[in-house]
Design a protein around this motif. Sequence first.
Motif, PDB file in Angstrom:
ATOM      1  N   THR A  91       0.659  -1.469   0.090  1.00 26.85           N
ATOM      2  CA  THR A  91      -0.061   0.223   0.002  1.00 26.85           C
ATOM      3  C   THR A  91       0.806   1.392   0.239  1.00 26.85           C
ATOM      4  O   THR A  91       1.966   1.003   0.062  1.00 26.85           O
ATOM      5  CB  THR A  91      -1.083  -0.133   1.282  1.00 26.85           C
ATOM      6  OG1 THR A  91      -0.158   0.330   2.325  1.00 26.85           O
ATOM      7  CG2 THR A  91      -1.511  -1.443   1.081  1.00 26.85           C
ATOM      8  N   ILE A  92       0.455   2.564  -0.394  1.00 31.45           N
ATOM      9  CA  ILE A  92       1.067   3.743  -0.723  1.00 31.45           C
ATOM     10  C   ILE A  92      -0.150   5.067  -0.534  1.00 31.45           C
ATOM     11  O   ILE A  92      -0.819   4.759  -1.503  1.00 31.45           O
ATOM     12  CB  ILE A  92       1.751   3.295  -1.682  1.00 31.45           C
ATOM     13  CG1 ILE A  92       2.895   5.048  -2.275  1.00 31.45           C
ATOM     14  CG2 ILE A  92       1.374   3.934  -3.457  1.00 31.45           C
ATOM     15  CD1 ILE A  92       4.275   4.563  -2.964  1.00 31.45           C
ATOM     16  N   TRP A  93       0.490   5.794   0.179  1.00 32.18           N
ATOM     17  CA  TRP A  93      -0.198   7.363  -0.070  1.00 32.18           C
ATOM     18  C   TRP A  93       0.783   8.327  -0.538  1.00 32.18           C
ATOM     19  O   TRP A  93       2.314   7.966   0.081  1.00 32.18           O
ATOM     20  CB  TRP A  93      -0.877   7.414   1.465  1.00 32.18           C
ATOM     21  CG  TRP A  93      -0.868   8.765   1.378  1.00 32.18           C
ATOM     22  CD1 TRP A  93      -2.654   8.581   1.131  1.00 32.18           C
ATOM     23  CD2 TRP A  93      -0.956  10.408   1.138  1.00 32.18           C
ATOM     24  NE1 TRP A  93      -3.054  10.461   1.291  1.00 32.18           N
ATOM     25  CE2 TRP A  93      -1.943  11.392   1.061  1.00 32.18           C
ATOM     26  CE3 TRP A  93       0.319  11.308   0.913  1.00 32.18           C
ATOM     27  CZ2 TRP A  93      -1.778  12.440   1.050  1.00 32.18           C
ATOM     28  CZ3 TRP A  93       0.232  12.017   0.804  1.00 32.18           C
ATOM     29  CH2 TRP A  93      -0.990  12.984   1.018  1.00 32.18           C
ATOM     30  N   TYR A  94       1.054   8.996  -1.854  1.00 32.58           N
ATOM     31  CA  TYR A  94       1.959   9.414  -2.554  1.00 32.58           C
ATOM     32  C   TYR A  94       1.508  10.790  -2.905  1.00 32.58           C
ATOM     33  O   TYR A  94       0.246  11.154  -3.026  1.00 32.58           O
ATOM     34  CB  TYR A  94       2.397   8.795  -4.332  1.00 32.58           C
ATOM     35  CG  TYR A  94       3.456   9.361  -4.502  1.00 32.58           C
ATOM     36  CD1 TYR A  94       4.417   9.321  -4.508  1.00 32.58           C
ATOM     37  CD2 TYR A  94       2.739  10.262  -5.317  1.00 32.58           C
ATOM     38  CE1 TYR A  94       5.773   9.547  -5.555  1.00 32.58           C
ATOM     39  CE2 TYR A  94       4.156  10.868  -6.076  1.00 32.58           C
ATOM     40  CZ  TYR A  94       5.061  10.835  -6.381  1.00 32.58           C
ATOM     41  OH  TYR A  94       6.146  11.589  -6.665  1.00 32.58           O
ATOM     42  N   GLY A  95       1.893  11.661  -2.312  1.00 33.82           N
ATOM     43  CA  GLY A  95       1.331  13.059  -2.622  1.00 33.82           C
ATOM     44  C   GLY A  95       2.441  14.034  -3.032  1.00 33.82           C
ATOM     45  O   GLY A  95       3.585  14.462  -2.735  1.00 33.82           O
ATOM     46  N   VAL A  96       1.859  14.860  -3.520  1.00 34.80           N
ATOM     47  CA  VAL A  96       3.107  16.126  -3.468  1.00 34.80           C
ATOM     48  C   VAL A  96       1.849  17.704  -3.742  1.00 34.80           C
ATOM     49  O   VAL A  96       1.156  18.083  -3.459  1.00 34.80           O
ATOM     50  CB  VAL A  96       2.840  16.688  -5.607  1.00 34.80           C
ATOM     51  CG1 VAL A  96       3.726  17.343  -5.731  1.00 34.80           C
ATOM     52  CG2 VAL A  96       3.492  14.626  -5.814  1.00 34.80           C
ATOM     53  N   TYR A  97       3.312  17.835  -2.931  1.00 36.45           N
ATOM     54  CA  TYR A  97       2.122  19.858  -2.118  1.00 36.45           C
ATOM     55  C   TYR A  97       3.067  20.930  -3.281  1.00 36.45           C
ATOM     56  O   TYR A  97       4.686  20.972  -3.289  1.00 36.45           O
ATOM     57  CB  TYR A  97       3.391  19.948  -0.712  1.00 36.45           C
ATOM     58  CG  TYR A  97       3.168  21.349  -0.733  1.00 36.45           C
ATOM     59  CD1 TYR A  97       1.843  22.115  -0.407  1.00 36.45           C
ATOM     60  CD2 TYR A  97       3.782  22.050  -0.203  1.00 36.45           C
ATOM     61  CE1 TYR A  97       1.562  23.233   0.307  1.00 36.45           C
ATOM     62  CE2 TYR A  97       3.471  23.537   0.165  1.00 36.45           C
ATOM     63  CZ  TYR A  97       2.349  23.597   0.222  1.00 36.45           C
ATOM     64  OH  TYR A  97       1.970  25.171   1.323  1.00 36.45           O
ATOM     65  N   HIS A  98       2.613  21.653  -4.332  1.00 38.37           N
ATOM     66  CA  HIS A  98       2.258  23.106  -5.216  1.00 38.37           C
ATOM     67  C   HIS A  98       2.931  23.882  -3.678  1.00 38.37           C
ATOM     68  O   HIS A  98       2.276  24.853  -3.088  1.00 38.37           O
ATOM     69  CB  HIS A  98       1.617  23.202  -5.930  1.00 38.37           C
ATOM     70  CG  HIS A  98       2.355  24.164  -6.878  1.00 38.37           C
ATOM     71  ND1 HIS A  98       3.115  25.036  -6.913  1.00 38.37           N
ATOM     72  CD2 HIS A  98       2.466  23.471  -8.461  1.00 38.37           C
ATOM     73  CE1 HIS A  98       2.991  26.709  -7.688  1.00 38.37           C
ATOM     74  NE2 HIS A  98       3.263  25.277  -8.684  1.00 38.37           N
ATOM     75  N   ARG A  99       4.099  24.164  -3.507  1.00 37.53           N
ATOM     76  CA  ARG A  99       4.895  25.387  -2.523  1.00 37.53           C
ATOM     77  C   ARG A  99       4.206  26.653  -2.782  1.00 37.53           C
ATOM     78  O   ARG A  99       3.166  27.614  -1.738  1.00 37.53           O
ATOM     79  CB  ARG A  99       6.001  25.301  -2.665  1.00 37.53           C
ATOM     80  CG  ARG A  99       6.498  26.619  -1.385  1.00 37.53           C
ATOM     81  CD  ARG A  99       7.591  26.767  -1.883  1.00 37.53           C
ATOM     82  NE  ARG A  99       9.093  27.160  -2.880  1.00 37.53           N
ATOM     83  CZ  ARG A  99       8.990  28.719  -3.139  1.00 37.53           C
ATOM     84  NH1 ARG A  99       8.640  29.674  -2.847  1.00 37.53           N
ATOM     85  NH2 ARG A  99       9.287  28.618  -4.634  1.00 37.53           N
ATOM     86  N   LEU A 100       4.016  27.422  -3.661  1.00 31.50           N
ATOM     87  CA  LEU A 100       3.265  28.997  -3.979  1.00 31.50           C
ATOM     88  C   LEU A 100       1.458  28.332  -4.668  1.00 31.50           C
ATOM     89  O   LEU A 100       1.190  29.542  -3.590  1.00 31.50           O
ATOM     90  CB  LEU A 100       3.795  28.569  -5.410  1.00 31.50           C
ATOM     91  CG  LEU A 100       5.179  29.491  -6.272  1.00 31.50           C
ATOM     92  CD1 LEU A 100       5.387  29.203  -7.628  1.00 31.50           C
ATOM     93  CD2 LEU A 100       5.906  30.161  -5.679  1.00 31.50           C
ATOM     94  N   LYS A 101       0.780  27.979  -5.269  1.00 30.07           N
ATOM     95  CA  LYS A 101      -0.085  27.264  -4.830  1.00 30.07           C
ATOM     96  C   LYS A 101      -0.707  27.134  -3.878  1.00 30.07           C
ATOM     97  O   LYS A 101      -2.326  27.389  -3.455  1.00 30.07           O
ATOM     98  CB  LYS A 101      -1.071  26.548  -6.504  1.00 30.07           C
ATOM     99  CG  LYS A 101      -0.309  26.451  -6.398  1.00 30.07           C
ATOM    100  CD  LYS A 101      -0.787  25.990  -8.490  1.00 30.07           C
ATOM    101  CE  LYS A 101      -0.955  26.209  -9.952  1.00 30.07           C
ATOM    102  NZ  LYS A 101      -1.221  25.474 -10.968  1.00 30.07           N
ATOM    103  N   ARG A 102      -0.065  26.501  -2.316  1.00 27.59           N
ATOM    104  CA  ARG A 102      -0.495  26.192  -1.237  1.00 27.59           C
ATOM    105  C   ARG A 102      -1.776  24.775  -1.609  1.00 27.59           C
ATOM    106  O   ARG A 102      -2.590  24.430  -1.365  1.00 27.59           O
ATOM    107  CB  ARG A 102      -1.126  27.179   0.045  1.00 27.59           C
ATOM    108  CG  ARG A 102       0.016  28.274  -0.106  1.00 27.59           C
ATOM    109  CD  ARG A 102      -0.152  28.674   0.897  1.00 27.59           C
ATOM    110  NE  ARG A 102      -0.447  27.474   2.274  1.00 27.59           N
ATOM    111  CZ  ARG A 102       0.656  27.708   2.648  1.00 27.59           C
ATOM    112  NH1 ARG A 102       1.360  28.427   3.034  1.00 27.59           N
ATOM    113  NH2 ARG A 102       0.977  26.877   4.090  1.00 27.59           N
ATOM    114  N   GLN A 103      -1.215  23.988  -2.509  1.00 30.92           N
ATOM    115  CA  GLN A 103      -2.142  22.385  -3.367  1.00 30.92           C
ATOM    116  C   GLN A 103      -1.567  21.606  -3.103  1.00 30.92           C
ATOM    117  O   GLN A 103       0.606  21.103  -2.817  1.00 30.92           O
ATOM    118  CB  GLN A 103      -2.219  23.014  -4.525  1.00 30.92           C
ATOM    119  CG  GLN A 103      -3.803  22.684  -4.896  1.00 30.92           C
ATOM    120  CD  GLN A 103      -4.185  22.809  -6.325  1.00 30.92           C
ATOM    121  OE1 GLN A 103      -3.334  22.301  -7.165  1.00 30.92           O
ATOM    122  NE2 GLN A 103      -4.827  23.952  -6.623  1.00 30.92           N
ATOM    123  N   LEU A 104      -1.963  20.448  -2.452  1.00 35.30           N
ATOM    124  CA  LEU A 104      -1.862  18.965  -2.148  1.00 35.30           C
ATOM    125  C   LEU A 104      -2.660  18.050  -2.923  1.00 35.30           C
ATOM    126  O   LEU A 104      -3.993  18.181  -2.928  1.00 35.30           O
ATOM    127  CB  LEU A 104      -2.291  18.756  -0.580  1.00 35.30           C
ATOM    128  CG  LEU A 104      -1.206  17.466  -0.352  1.00 35.30           C
ATOM    129  CD1 LEU A 104      -0.087  17.604  -0.342  1.00 35.30           C
ATOM    130  CD2 LEU A 104      -2.180  16.827   1.013  1.00 35.30           C
TER     131      LEU A 104
END
Length: 395
Positions: free
Chosen positions: A263-276
């Motif tokens: 199992t895996i939880w994979y996320g990417v955070y966009h620093r400028l948009k403050r979006q996950l």
Amino acid sequence: MFKILVIDDDPTVRAVLKSTLQRQGYETTVASNGEEGIIQAQLLHPALIICDWMMSQVDGLEVCRRIRTDPELATTFFILLTARGAARGEEEDRVRGLDAGADEFISKPIEMNELKARVRAGLRLHQLNQDLQSQKQALETLNQDLQTQKQILEAELSEAADYVRSLLPSPLVGAVTTENLFIPSAQLGGDCFDHYWIDEDHLAIYLLDVSGHGVGSALLSVSVQNVLRSQSLPNTNFCQPSEVLKALNHAFQMNKHGDKYFTIWYGVYHRLKRQLIYANAGHPPALLLSNTSTNNIELKQLTSLDLPIGFLPEVKFEDAVFQVEENSTLYIFSDGVYEINQSDGKIWGIDAFIDLLTKYSQNTCNLNQLLAKILTLKTQDNLDDDLSLVKVYFS
């Protein structure tokens, strides 16, 4: 050929017994008194001793006692020749002989057929004792070998566990701050996590948990981590979680990896948009905690219904997007955090863990304090599963 020692101060008895026993095929030695018999026994280590009870100076009981104190004569069968203890009312004498260590009695005058039969029976018991001693020694040797192999294996597993720990990321400091917690179970496990900047604006965060325990699970976990760190999945945008999970699922089908899945939880955070943006393949939900304008804690569970990696070759993974408020905290964890066996026999559970995490987050939540609370719940010294927890603070 069995060795037999005859101890008797009567030369006629010695001669008759020696002749009879030699005709039976036994290597027979005689001694004329108790002291000489003890010396001969220590030199020869006979399988069986026939000793007269009534002798001057050192009698048969004393010979028997001293023979029994010698560990090298522990399996020697001891027969006392005696006219005592056979008649009614003389049972006490027989008890004394047994207490001294005698195995059998032959009454005088000696009946030769009875003697031969008792010698054969005594030698069978001696041989059985010898076999048991040999098996005991073989088992002791085997046990020592197993203990040595166990120590070698434990050392190698410890070295492997140290290597896995060395691959875990160092905490981040800055606009995004991370704190990591990893407590391995008694066995080498399959938990692994990482967080790193893909570029100056995109932060990748993931935690995976391979099925099972042992070297195989750990090796698969490390393999996946290496693939993700090196970004070696072909035609994959690592800023798009669903693409990453699709590529992992294609590369790590369980029928080609020892029937193991993960199992895996994979996320990417966009620093400028403050979006996950994230995708979840059968992993426990990540938790995003934010402070509201009324100073309450708002909790969002970042989950999905997608299958773990490796189950089926064609799985469509979905992305989800969240806006991250200032001073929000993301928690990613393995099921070892909440699948804790309590003293009442019940599993602690994810709902209880979420309640505890929310409570701790109302103050400054230190992961070591949280761990200390979790460890008070368990009944065993060792964890049944790896315990992995990643805290990501977005300032």
